[in-house]
Design an enzyme around this catalytic site. Structure first.
Site, PDB file in Angstrom:
ATOM      1  N   GLY A   1      -2.431   2.295  -6.946  1.00 29.75           N
ATOM      2  CA  GLY A   1      -3.342   2.547  -8.066  1.00 29.75           C
ATOM      3  C   GLY A   1      -2.888   3.713  -8.914  1.00 29.75           C
TER       4      GLY A   1
ATOM      5  N   CYS B   1      -5.356   5.859  -3.604  1.00 31.97           N
ATOM      6  CA  CYS B   1      -4.655   4.575  -3.644  1.00 31.97           C
ATOM      7  C   CYS B   1      -3.310   4.827  -4.305  1.00 31.97           C
ATOM      8  CB  CYS B   1      -5.458   3.537  -4.426  1.00 31.97           C
ATOM      9  SG  CYS B   1      -4.599   1.948  -4.612  1.00 31.97           S
TER      10      CYS B   1
ATOM     11  N   CYS C   1       0.863  -1.180   0.000  1.00 30.24           N
ATOM     12  CA  CYS C   1       0.000   0.000   0.000  1.00 30.24           C
ATOM     13  C   CYS C   1       0.899   1.229   0.000  1.00 30.24           C
ATOM     14  CB  CYS C   1      -0.922   0.010   1.219  1.00 30.24           C
ATOM     15  SG  CYS C   1      -1.945   1.511   1.326  1.00 30.24           S
TER      16      CYS C   1
ATOM     17  N   HIS D   1      -3.915  -4.476 -10.689  1.00 27.52           N
ATOM     18  CA  HIS D   1      -4.692  -3.291 -11.021  1.00 27.52           C
ATOM     19  C   HIS D   1      -5.271  -3.400 -12.427  1.00 27.52           C
ATOM     20  CE1 HIS D   1      -3.527  -0.823  -7.528  1.00 27.52           C
ATOM     21  NE2 HIS D   1      -2.421  -1.554  -7.577  1.00 27.52           N
TER      22      HIS D   1
ATOM     23  N   GLU E   1     -10.965  -0.252  -4.371  1.00 29.08           N
ATOM     24  CA  GLU E   1      -9.867  -1.060  -3.863  1.00 29.08           C
ATOM     25  C   GLU E   1     -10.324  -2.461  -3.513  1.00 29.08           C
ATOM     26  OE1 GLU E   1      -6.497   0.001  -1.587  1.00 29.08           O
ATOM     27  OE2 GLU E   1      -7.216   2.050  -1.309  1.00 29.08           O
TER      28      GLU E   1
END
Length: 269
Positions: free
Chosen positions: A215, A212, A74, A153, A203
């Protein structure tokens, strides 16, 4: 048991942090994340993050989504960890390494008046899988680019304003699509210009979040792969929670953004 926690957020992507260096790590983090992430009956957040000692890096991160699933990486949480360990005196180094399930990341801490103001994370090398693939659900047909940033993703460039999308309706069927056996994070993106992209994210394991980091890195990588954005230049990714600066060098991705404390507290579990 009473647990001390710190609530932090990176562009509104908010997690509940546990200092597992000064205190014992909480048991059953999967259940704990589900319980504490509830915004009505718990503390509220996108999940929990445990800051731990490491045998291979300066620190180690374990993060759990709001549904209890463990995440490999993350970006926003990484920046928050960098701020935590620097501002709370766990290190005086301005470059620290962080062990994650997707490898060891390097965090450069930018300070002002003795505190961490922003953090640049070397997110590593992305893997671009499918470019201009097709994916269909009951809610529509989409062209997507698949990027692995240590977590999966699905990036969808669209002319429809992302702010008008019914993400609660379309996000989960895409996340759990059969094309993604381990589920995927879903990013919908508007092209403002070649150096400015607007993004909303669904998410994996948490639903829509305000930001994110992985992301945003996937979006800029996908933009380069599709000839939308230049390589090795700063690209601004505009999220609901603010703006991240992303640079895809052609080999790795650098992400720079802020991280902030919200509050400290104790909770009985």
């Amino acid at each position: 048991m009473r647990l001390h926690f710190t609530k932090m957020q990176g562009l509104g992507n908010d997690y509940i942090y546990f200092d597992c260096i000064r205190r014992p790590a909480p048991s059953d983090p999967e259940r704990l994340s589900i319980t504490l992430s509830d915004r009505h009956f718990g503390i509220g957040g996108d999940g929990i993050v445990m800051i731990m000692p490491s045998d291979h890096a300066d620190f180690r991160m374990r993060m759990f989504n709001a549904d209890g699933s463990e995440g490999a990486m993350c970006g926003n949480a990484s920046r928050c960890i960098a701020k935590y360990v620097y501002d709370r005196g766990l290190t005086d180094k301005k470059t620290v390494t962080l062990e994650t399930l997707s490898g060891i990341k390097t965090l450069d801490i930018h300070t002002k008046s003795g505190v961490a103001e922003s953090v640049t994370v070397d997110m590593g090398s992305p893997e671009v899988g499918v470019v201009k693939g097709n994916i269909s659900t009951l809610h529509g047909n989409y062209t997507y680019t698949f990027v692995d940033m240590g977590n999966p993703h699905c990036v969808i460039f669209t002319n429809e304003p992302v702010d008008s999308l019914e993400l609660e309706k379309i996000g989960r069927p895409l996340e759990t699509h059969e094309l993604f056996p381990y589920r995927a994070n879903i990013e919908f993106v508007n092209i403002i210009d070649d150096k400015n992209l607007r993004m909303r994210v669904w998410e994996r394991g948490s639903g829509e979040t305000l930001a994110c980091g992985t992301g945003a890195c996937a979006v800029v990588t996908a933009a380069a792969a599709n000839g939308i954005s230049p390589v090795n230049e700063d690209i601004s990714v505009h999220l609901k929670g603010g703006v991240l600066t992303i640079r895809y060098t052609g080999e790795n991705v650098l992400m720079t953004g802020a991280a902030e404390f919200s509050f400290d507290g104790e909770i009985e579990v």
